[in-house]
Design an enzyme around this catalytic site. Structure first.
Site, PDB file in Angstrom:
ATOM      1  N   TYR A  38       0.847  -1.199   0.000  1.00  0.00           N
ATOM      2  CA  TYR A  38       0.000   0.000   0.000  1.00  0.00           C
ATOM      3  C   TYR A  38       0.885   1.253   0.000  1.00  0.00           C
ATOM      4  O   TYR A  38       0.709   2.151  -0.835  1.00  0.00           O
ATOM      5  CB  TYR A  38      -0.936   0.003   1.219  1.00  0.00           C
TER       6      TYR A  38
HETATM    7  N1  LIG Z   1      -9.150   6.828   4.808  1.00  0.00           N
HETATM    8  C1  LIG Z   1      -7.938   7.159   5.222  1.00  0.00           C
HETATM    9  O1  LIG Z   1      -7.666   7.215   6.443  1.00  0.00           O
HETATM   10  C2  LIG Z   1      -6.860   7.481   4.241  1.00  0.00           C
HETATM   11  C3  LIG Z   1      -5.593   7.857   4.747  1.00  0.00           C
HETATM   12  C4  LIG Z   1      -4.583   8.168   3.851  1.00  0.00           C
HETATM   13  C5  LIG Z   1      -4.825   8.156   2.494  1.00  0.00           C
HETATM   14  N2  LIG Z   1      -6.039   7.794   2.014  1.00  0.00           N
HETATM   15  C6  LIG Z   1      -6.231   7.807   0.561  1.00  0.00           C
HETATM   16  O2  LIG Z   1      -7.416   8.521   0.271  1.00  0.00           O
HETATM   17  C7  LIG Z   1      -8.073   7.968  -0.874  1.00  0.00           C
HETATM   18  C8  LIG Z   1      -9.509   7.594  -0.518  1.00  0.00           C
HETATM   19  O3  LIG Z   1      -9.483   6.641   0.538  1.00  0.00           O
HETATM   20  P1  LIG Z   1     -10.812   6.115   1.224  1.00  0.00           P
HETATM   21  O4  LIG Z   1     -10.513   5.855   2.634  1.00  0.00           O
HETATM   22  O5  LIG Z   1     -11.936   6.997   0.853  1.00  0.00           O
HETATM   23  O6  LIG Z   1     -10.948   4.692   0.483  1.00  0.00           O
HETATM   24  P2  LIG Z   1     -12.235   4.002  -0.173  1.00  0.00           P
HETATM   25  O7  LIG Z   1     -11.839   2.607  -0.507  1.00  0.00           O
HETATM   26  O8  LIG Z   1     -13.408   4.213   0.696  1.00  0.00           O
HETATM   27  O9  LIG Z   1     -12.416   4.833  -1.518  1.00  0.00           O
HETATM   28  C9  LIG Z   1     -11.731   4.545  -2.711  1.00  0.00           C
HETATM   29  C10 LIG Z   1     -12.767   4.391  -3.822  1.00  0.00           C
HETATM   30  O10 LIG Z   1     -12.078   4.225  -5.061  1.00  0.00           O
HETATM   31  C11 LIG Z   1     -12.769   3.255  -5.841  1.00  0.00           C
HETATM   32  N3  LIG Z   1     -11.797   2.654  -6.761  1.00  0.00           N
HETATM   33  C12 LIG Z   1     -10.697   1.925  -6.425  1.00  0.00           C
HETATM   34  N4  LIG Z   1     -10.046   1.504  -7.521  1.00  0.00           N
HETATM   35  C13 LIG Z   1     -10.738   2.012  -8.596  1.00  0.00           C
HETATM   36  C14 LIG Z   1     -10.568   1.914  -9.989  1.00  0.00           C
HETATM   37  N5  LIG Z   1      -9.571   1.186 -10.524  1.00  0.00           N
HETATM   38  N6  LIG Z   1     -11.461   2.549 -10.812  1.00  0.00           N
HETATM   39  C15 LIG Z   1     -12.502   3.258 -10.275  1.00  0.00           C
HETATM   40  N7  LIG Z   1     -12.712   3.369  -8.938  1.00  0.00           N
HETATM   41  C16 LIG Z   1     -11.846   2.750  -8.109  1.00  0.00           C
HETATM   42  C17 LIG Z   1     -13.320   2.260  -4.838  1.00  0.00           C
HETATM   43  O11 LIG Z   1     -14.435   1.539  -5.318  1.00  0.00           O
HETATM   44  C18 LIG Z   1     -13.644   3.161  -3.644  1.00  0.00           C
HETATM   45  O12 LIG Z   1     -15.011   3.519  -3.615  1.00  0.00           O
HETATM   46  C19 LIG Z   1      -7.213   6.777  -1.311  1.00  0.00           C
HETATM   47  O13 LIG Z   1      -6.370   7.222  -2.330  1.00  0.00           O
HETATM   48  C20 LIG Z   1      -6.410   6.436  -0.059  1.00  0.00           C
HETATM   49  O14 LIG Z   1      -5.183   5.831  -0.399  1.00  0.00           O
HETATM   50  C21 LIG Z   1      -7.065   7.450   2.855  1.00  0.00           C
END
Ligand SMILES: NC(=O)c1ccc[n+]([C@@H]2O[C@H](COP(=O)([O-])OP(=O)(O)OC[C@H]3O[C@@H](n4cnc5c(N)ncnc54)[C@H](O)[C@@H]3O)[C@@H](O)[C@H]2O)c1
Length: 335
Positions: free
Chosen positions: A158
Protein backbone atom coordinates in the site's frame (compact mmCIF):
# COMPACT_ATOMS: atom_id res chain seq x y z
CA UNK A 1 -21.62 29.13 -15.43
CA UNK A 2 -20.83 26.31 -13.04
CA UNK A 3 -17.33 24.84 -13.09
CA UNK A 4 -16.79 21.11 -13.55
CA UNK A 5 -14.69 18.81 -11.40
CA UNK A 6 -13.86 15.14 -11.96
CA UNK A 7 -13.57 13.20 -8.68
CA UNK A 8 -12.31 9.62 -8.79
CA UNK A 9 -13.23 7.25 -5.94
CA UNK A 10 -16.40 9.32 -5.46
CA UNK A 11 -18.32 6.57 -3.65
CA UNK A 12 -15.45 5.91 -1.28
CA UNK A 13 -15.31 7.21 2.26
CA UNK A 14 -13.31 10.41 1.64
CA UNK A 15 -14.56 10.78 -1.95
CA UNK A 16 -18.18 11.03 -0.82
CA UNK A 17 -17.39 13.99 1.46
CA UNK A 18 -15.14 15.64 -1.14
CA UNK A 19 -18.04 15.43 -3.66
CA UNK A 20 -20.40 17.04 -1.11
CA UNK A 21 -17.88 19.84 -0.51
CA UNK A 22 -17.63 20.65 -4.24
CA UNK A 23 -21.42 20.43 -4.65
CA UNK A 24 -21.85 22.81 -1.71
CA UNK A 25 -19.52 25.20 -3.50
CA UNK A 26 -21.70 25.07 -6.61
CA UNK A 27 -19.60 22.79 -8.83
CA UNK A 28 -20.90 20.20 -11.26
CA UNK A 29 -19.34 16.97 -10.05
CA UNK A 30 -18.50 14.04 -12.33
CA UNK A 31 -17.78 11.13 -10.00
CA UNK A 32 -15.94 8.03 -11.18
CA UNK A 33 -16.07 4.83 -9.14
CA UNK A 34 -16.25 1.16 -10.09
CA UNK A 35 -17.59 0.29 -6.61
CA UNK A 36 -15.03 -2.46 -6.14
CA UNK A 37 -15.54 -5.16 -3.53
CA UNK A 38 -12.65 -4.32 -1.17
CA UNK A 39 -15.42 -3.69 1.35
CA UNK A 40 -19.23 -3.78 1.40
CA UNK A 41 -20.74 -2.59 -1.88
CA UNK A 42 -23.83 -1.78 0.15
CA UNK A 43 -21.91 1.02 1.86
CA UNK A 44 -20.63 2.37 -1.48
CA UNK A 45 -24.08 2.12 -3.06
CA UNK A 46 -25.56 3.92 -0.08
CA UNK A 47 -23.12 6.81 -0.59
CA UNK A 48 -23.96 6.77 -4.34
CA UNK A 49 -27.68 6.97 -3.58
CA UNK A 50 -27.08 9.97 -1.33
CA UNK A 51 -24.84 11.67 -3.92
CA UNK A 52 -27.34 11.04 -6.72
CA UNK A 53 -29.95 13.08 -4.82
CA UNK A 54 -27.90 16.15 -5.86
CA UNK A 55 -28.74 17.48 -9.31
CA UNK A 56 -25.12 18.53 -9.79
CA UNK A 57 -23.78 14.97 -9.45
CA UNK A 58 -23.24 12.63 -12.42
CA UNK A 59 -21.93 9.13 -11.83
CA UNK A 60 -19.56 7.44 -14.25
CA UNK A 61 -19.12 3.76 -13.54
CA UNK A 62 -15.67 2.97 -14.94
CA UNK A 63 -12.57 1.07 -13.84
CA UNK A 64 -9.53 3.33 -14.15
CA UNK A 65 -7.15 0.38 -14.26
CA UNK A 66 -8.69 -0.76 -17.56
CA UNK A 67 -7.52 1.33 -20.54
CA UNK A 68 -10.69 0.70 -22.54
CA UNK A 69 -12.79 1.99 -19.65
CA UNK A 70 -10.67 5.11 -19.33
CA UNK A 71 -11.08 5.77 -23.05
CA UNK A 72 -14.89 5.49 -22.71
CA UNK A 73 -14.76 7.79 -19.71
CA UNK A 74 -12.87 10.45 -21.63
CA UNK A 75 -15.15 10.07 -24.67
CA UNK A 76 -18.11 10.62 -22.34
CA UNK A 77 -16.53 13.84 -21.06
CA UNK A 78 -15.57 15.07 -24.52
CA UNK A 79 -17.65 18.21 -24.41
CA UNK A 80 -17.12 19.13 -20.78
CA UNK A 81 -14.41 21.52 -19.70
CA UNK A 82 -12.93 19.99 -16.55
CA UNK A 83 -11.32 22.53 -14.24
CA UNK A 84 -9.83 20.11 -11.67
CA UNK A 85 -9.33 16.38 -11.24
CA UNK A 86 -9.32 15.05 -7.68
CA UNK A 87 -7.82 11.56 -7.79
CA UNK A 88 -8.89 9.61 -4.72
CA UNK A 89 -9.60 6.19 -6.29
CA UNK A 90 -7.22 3.59 -4.91
CA UNK A 91 -7.01 0.28 -3.10
CA UNK A 92 -6.60 1.28 0.55
CA UNK A 93 -5.60 -0.79 3.59
CA UNK A 94 -2.11 -1.66 4.74
CA UNK A 95 -2.70 -5.20 6.00
CA UNK A 96 -4.67 -6.47 2.99
CA UNK A 97 -1.95 -5.18 0.67
CA UNK A 98 0.62 -7.58 2.17
CA UNK A 99 -1.30 -10.56 0.79
CA UNK A 100 -2.67 -8.95 -2.37
CA UNK A 101 0.04 -6.66 -3.77
CA UNK A 102 -1.12 -7.09 -7.38
CA UNK A 103 -4.42 -5.38 -6.65
CA UNK A 104 -2.49 -2.37 -5.34
CA UNK A 105 -0.20 -2.24 -8.34
CA UNK A 106 -3.23 -2.38 -10.63
CA UNK A 107 -5.48 0.13 -8.85
CA UNK A 108 -2.90 2.51 -7.37
CA UNK A 109 -0.20 2.56 -10.04
CA UNK A 110 -1.69 1.40 -13.37
CA UNK A 111 -4.95 3.29 -12.79
CA UNK A 112 -3.05 6.49 -11.93
CA UNK A 113 -0.83 6.18 -15.01
CA UNK A 114 -3.93 5.63 -17.22
CA UNK A 115 -5.67 8.66 -15.77
CA UNK A 116 -2.68 10.98 -16.23
CA UNK A 117 -2.02 9.67 -19.78
CA UNK A 118 -5.59 10.43 -20.83
CA UNK A 119 -5.71 13.86 -19.17
CA UNK A 120 -2.48 14.68 -21.00
CA UNK A 121 -4.06 13.86 -24.36
CA UNK A 122 -7.29 15.79 -23.91
CA UNK A 123 -7.37 19.52 -24.54
CA UNK A 124 -10.68 20.10 -22.70
CA UNK A 125 -9.09 19.06 -19.40
CA UNK A 126 -7.16 21.66 -17.44
CA UNK A 127 -4.16 19.85 -16.01
CA UNK A 128 -4.83 20.72 -12.37
CA UNK A 129 -4.68 17.58 -10.27
CA UNK A 130 -5.20 16.94 -6.57
CA UNK A 131 -3.83 13.53 -5.67
CA UNK A 132 -4.59 11.58 -2.49
CA UNK A 133 -1.58 10.11 -0.74
CA UNK A 134 -0.97 8.82 2.75
CA UNK A 135 0.95 9.21 5.99
CA UNK A 136 2.05 5.58 5.47
CA UNK A 137 4.87 6.82 3.23
CA UNK A 138 6.58 8.39 6.29
CA UNK A 139 7.11 5.12 8.19
CA UNK A 140 10.60 4.98 9.76
CA UNK A 141 10.96 8.76 10.00
CA UNK A 142 11.18 10.86 13.19
CA UNK A 143 8.02 12.52 14.55
CA UNK A 144 6.29 14.79 13.75
CA UNK A 145 6.21 13.99 10.04
CA UNK A 146 6.82 16.96 7.82
CA UNK A 147 6.65 17.09 4.06
CA UNK A 148 10.41 17.56 3.54
CA UNK A 149 11.37 14.23 5.10
CA UNK A 150 13.15 11.71 2.91
CA UNK A 151 10.88 8.78 2.05
CA UNK A 152 13.19 5.87 2.64
CA UNK A 153 11.36 2.86 4.02
CA UNK A 154 8.22 0.97 2.99
CA UNK A 155 6.49 -1.61 5.15
CA UNK A 156 3.64 -2.44 2.79
CA UNK A 157 2.67 -2.55 -0.90
CA UNK A 158 0.00 0.00 0.00
CA UNK A 159 2.69 2.50 1.05
CA UNK A 160 4.98 1.95 -1.93
CA UNK A 161 2.17 1.97 -4.51
CA UNK A 162 0.83 5.26 -3.10
CA UNK A 163 4.34 6.70 -3.22
CA UNK A 164 4.62 5.47 -6.81
CA UNK A 165 1.43 7.38 -7.63
CA UNK A 166 3.02 10.53 -6.17
CA UNK A 167 6.00 9.95 -8.45
CA UNK A 168 3.77 9.50 -11.51
CA UNK A 169 2.27 12.90 -10.69
CA UNK A 170 5.75 14.39 -10.25
CA UNK A 171 6.75 13.07 -13.67
CA UNK A 172 3.76 14.71 -15.36
CA UNK A 173 4.58 17.94 -13.53
CA UNK A 174 8.25 17.79 -14.59
CA UNK A 175 7.82 16.80 -18.23
CA UNK A 176 4.35 18.09 -19.15
CA UNK A 177 2.52 21.17 -17.95
CA UNK A 178 0.61 19.55 -15.07
CA UNK A 179 -0.02 21.33 -11.78
CA UNK A 180 -0.23 18.94 -8.84
CA UNK A 181 -1.14 19.12 -5.19
CA UNK A 182 -0.46 15.88 -3.30
CA UNK A 183 -2.41 15.58 -0.05
CA UNK A 184 -1.01 13.10 2.46
CA UNK A 185 -4.01 12.23 4.64
CA UNK A 186 -3.53 10.92 8.19
CA UNK A 187 -6.01 8.24 9.48
CA UNK A 188 -9.30 9.79 8.43
CA UNK A 189 -12.47 8.99 10.42
CA UNK A 190 -16.08 10.17 10.39
CA UNK A 191 -19.64 9.40 9.29
CA UNK A 192 -20.03 6.36 7.00
CA UNK A 193 -16.48 5.43 8.00
CA UNK A 194 -14.59 2.87 5.93
CA UNK A 195 -15.53 -0.54 7.39
CA UNK A 196 -11.98 -1.93 7.50
CA UNK A 197 -10.76 0.90 9.75
CA UNK A 198 -10.52 1.00 13.55
CA UNK A 199 -13.33 3.49 14.24
CA UNK A 200 -15.92 1.44 12.31
CA UNK A 201 -14.73 -1.88 13.72
CA UNK A 202 -14.59 -0.61 17.31
CA UNK A 203 -18.12 0.89 17.25
CA UNK A 204 -19.38 -2.33 15.68
CA UNK A 205 -17.70 -4.40 18.42
CA UNK A 206 -19.09 -2.11 21.14
CA UNK A 207 -22.65 -2.40 19.82
CA UNK A 208 -22.43 -6.13 19.20
CA UNK A 209 -20.62 -6.87 22.50
CA UNK A 210 -17.53 -8.28 20.79
CA UNK A 211 -13.91 -7.96 22.01
CA UNK A 212 -11.80 -5.10 20.65
CA UNK A 213 -8.20 -6.02 19.76
CA UNK A 214 -5.53 -3.29 19.86
CA UNK A 215 -2.08 -3.75 18.32
CA UNK A 216 0.15 -2.49 21.20
CA UNK A 217 -0.69 -0.35 24.23
CA UNK A 218 1.09 2.78 23.01
CA UNK A 219 -0.16 2.72 19.46
CA UNK A 220 -1.35 6.22 18.54
CA UNK A 221 -2.65 7.98 15.45
CA UNK A 222 -3.08 11.53 14.25
CA UNK A 223 -6.82 11.06 13.63
CA UNK A 224 -8.32 13.46 11.07
CA UNK A 225 -12.03 14.21 10.82
CA UNK A 226 -13.33 13.49 7.31
CA UNK A 227 -15.14 16.82 6.83
CA UNK A 228 -11.89 18.63 7.69
CA UNK A 229 -10.08 16.50 5.11
CA UNK A 230 -12.77 17.27 2.51
CA UNK A 231 -12.60 21.04 3.17
CA UNK A 232 -8.81 20.96 2.84
CA UNK A 233 -9.16 19.08 -0.45
CA UNK A 234 -11.49 21.72 -1.81
CA UNK A 235 -9.20 24.50 -0.58
CA UNK A 236 -6.33 22.93 -2.53
CA UNK A 237 -8.01 24.10 -5.77
CA UNK A 238 -7.14 27.66 -4.73
CA UNK A 239 -3.46 26.88 -5.25
CA UNK A 240 -4.10 26.52 -9.00
CA UNK A 241 -5.38 30.03 -9.54
CA UNK A 242 -1.93 31.56 -9.52
CA UNK A 243 -0.37 31.89 -12.90
CA UNK A 244 2.56 29.59 -12.19
CA UNK A 245 3.47 25.92 -12.17
CA UNK A 246 2.53 24.13 -8.95
CA UNK A 247 3.81 20.99 -7.29
CA UNK A 248 3.06 20.83 -3.57
CA UNK A 249 2.94 18.02 -1.04
CA UNK A 250 0.79 18.87 1.97
CA UNK A 251 -0.03 16.89 5.12
CA UNK A 252 -3.68 16.72 6.11
CA UNK A 253 -3.77 15.70 9.75
CA UNK A 254 -4.65 17.09 13.15
CA UNK A 255 -1.24 17.69 14.76
CA UNK A 256 -2.70 15.85 17.73
CA UNK A 257 -1.80 12.15 18.10
CA UNK A 258 -4.28 10.21 20.23
CA UNK A 259 -3.57 6.85 21.83
CA UNK A 260 -5.91 4.22 20.46
CA UNK A 261 -6.72 3.14 24.03
CA UNK A 262 -7.81 6.73 24.82
CA UNK A 263 -9.87 6.86 21.62
CA UNK A 264 -11.70 3.73 22.75
CA UNK A 265 -12.57 5.37 26.11
CA UNK A 266 -14.23 8.27 24.26
CA UNK A 267 -16.02 5.78 22.00
CA UNK A 268 -17.41 4.02 25.09
CA UNK A 269 -18.76 7.40 26.32
CA UNK A 270 -20.30 8.13 22.94
CA UNK A 271 -21.96 4.72 22.61
CA UNK A 272 -22.91 4.68 26.32
CA UNK A 273 -21.73 1.10 26.29
CA UNK A 274 -18.45 -0.75 26.91
CA UNK A 275 -16.88 -3.96 25.73
CA UNK A 276 -13.75 -5.99 26.52
CA UNK A 277 -10.43 -4.67 25.14
CA UNK A 278 -7.42 -6.96 24.55
CA UNK A 279 -4.00 -5.44 23.92
CA UNK A 280 -1.77 -7.59 21.72
CA UNK A 281 1.63 -7.31 20.05
CA UNK A 282 2.70 -4.40 17.86
CA UNK A 283 2.45 -5.10 14.12
CA UNK A 284 5.58 -4.95 11.97
CA UNK A 285 3.73 -3.45 8.99
CA UNK A 286 2.61 -0.24 10.68
CA UNK A 287 4.26 2.46 12.82
CA UNK A 288 3.53 2.79 16.55
CA UNK A 289 2.85 6.52 16.11
CA UNK A 290 1.87 8.97 13.45
CA UNK A 291 1.89 12.73 13.94
CA UNK A 292 1.38 15.32 11.22
CA UNK A 293 3.15 18.62 11.06
CA UNK A 294 0.35 20.72 9.50
CA UNK A 295 2.03 24.14 9.31
CA UNK A 296 2.04 23.98 5.52
CA UNK A 297 -1.68 23.11 5.39
CA UNK A 298 -2.44 25.97 7.81
CA UNK A 299 -0.51 28.41 5.65
CA UNK A 300 -1.46 27.30 2.13
CA UNK A 301 -4.98 25.94 2.70
CA UNK A 302 -6.10 28.00 5.66
CA UNK A 303 -6.55 24.61 7.33
CA UNK A 304 -7.79 24.46 10.89
CA UNK A 305 -8.81 20.96 12.02
CA UNK A 306 -11.73 20.58 14.40
CA UNK A 307 -10.61 19.30 17.77
CA UNK A 308 -13.82 18.06 19.35
CA UNK A 309 -13.19 14.33 19.26
CA UNK A 310 -16.34 13.54 21.25
CA UNK A 311 -18.65 15.45 18.90
CA UNK A 312 -16.96 14.05 15.78
CA UNK A 313 -17.23 10.51 17.14
CA UNK A 314 -20.85 11.12 18.07
CA UNK A 315 -21.67 12.14 14.47
CA UNK A 316 -19.79 9.06 13.28
CA UNK A 317 -21.62 6.78 15.69
CA UNK A 318 -25.05 8.14 14.71
CA UNK A 319 -24.35 7.70 11.01
CA UNK A 320 -23.19 4.11 11.52
CA UNK A 321 -26.11 3.25 13.78
CA UNK A 322 -28.44 4.53 11.06
CA UNK A 323 -26.51 2.60 8.41
CA UNK A 324 -26.56 -0.66 10.37
CA UNK A 325 -30.24 -0.28 11.27
CA UNK A 326 -31.78 1.13 8.12
CA UNK A 327 -29.49 0.02 5.29
CA UNK A 328 -27.67 -3.12 6.35
CA UNK A 329 -30.19 -4.31 8.92
CA UNK A 330 -27.39 -6.03 10.87
CA UNK A 331 -28.27 -4.54 14.27
CA UNK A 332 -31.84 -5.71 13.90
CA UNK A 333 -30.51 -9.24 13.67
CA UNK A 334 -28.68 -9.08 17.03
CA UNK A 335 -31.34 -7.28 19.13
N1 LIG B 1 -9.15 6.83 4.81
C1 LIG B 1 -7.94 7.16 5.22
O1 LIG B 1 -7.67 7.22 6.44
C2 LIG B 1 -6.86 7.48 4.24
C3 LIG B 1 -5.59 7.86 4.75
C4 LIG B 1 -4.58 8.17 3.85
C5 LIG B 1 -4.83 8.16 2.49
N2 LIG B 1 -6.04 7.79 2.01
C6 LIG B 1 -6.23 7.81 0.56
O2 LIG B 1 -7.42 8.52 0.27
C7 LIG B 1 -8.07 7.97 -0.87
C8 LIG B 1 -9.51 7.59 -0.52
O3 LIG B 1 -9.48 6.64 0.54
P1 LIG B 1 -10.81 6.11 1.22
O4 LIG B 1 -10.51 5.85 2.63
O5 LIG B 1 -11.94 7.00 0.85
O6 LIG B 1 -10.95 4.69 0.48
P2 LIG B 1 -12.23 4.00 -0.17
O7 LIG B 1 -11.84 2.61 -0.51
O8 LIG B 1 -13.41 4.21 0.70
O9 LIG B 1 -12.42 4.83 -1.52
C9 LIG B 1 -11.73 4.54 -2.71
C10 LIG B 1 -12.77 4.39 -3.82
O10 LIG B 1 -12.08 4.23 -5.06
C11 LIG B 1 -12.77 3.26 -5.84
N3 LIG B 1 -11.80 2.65 -6.76
C12 LIG B 1 -10.70 1.92 -6.43
N4 LIG B 1 -10.05 1.50 -7.52
C13 LIG B 1 -10.74 2.01 -8.60
C14 LIG B 1 -10.57 1.91 -9.99
N5 LIG B 1 -9.57 1.19 -10.52
N6 LIG B 1 -11.46 2.55 -10.81
C15 LIG B 1 -12.50 3.26 -10.28
N7 LIG B 1 -12.71 3.37 -8.94
C16 LIG B 1 -11.85 2.75 -8.11
C17 LIG B 1 -13.32 2.26 -4.84
O11 LIG B 1 -14.43 1.54 -5.32
C18 LIG B 1 -13.64 3.16 -3.64
O12 LIG B 1 -15.01 3.52 -3.62
C19 LIG B 1 -7.21 6.78 -1.31
O13 LIG B 1 -6.37 7.22 -2.33
C20 LIG B 1 -6.41 6.44 -0.06
O14 LIG B 1 -5.18 5.83 -0.40
C21 LIG B 1 -7.06 7.45 2.85
Amino acid sequence: MKKNVLITGSCGFIGYFVCLEFLKNNYRVFGVDNLNDYYSKLMKNHRLTLLSQNKGYTHLYFDLSVKKDVKFLFDRLKNEEIEYVVHLAAYPGVQYSLKNPQKYIKNNIVATQNLFDFINKHPYFKKNIILASTSSVYTGNPLPFNEDLCIKEFRSPYAYTKFASENIARFFYSVYDFNVVVLRYFTVYGPLNRPDMAVYKFFESILKGKTIYVRGKDIERDFTYVEDAAKATFQATKLFTLNQKVFEIINIGSDNPIKVLDLIKVMFEVAKKETKVVVGEYASFEPVSTWANIEKARKLLNFSPSIDLYQNLLKTFRSLEHYWNEIEGSLLRIH
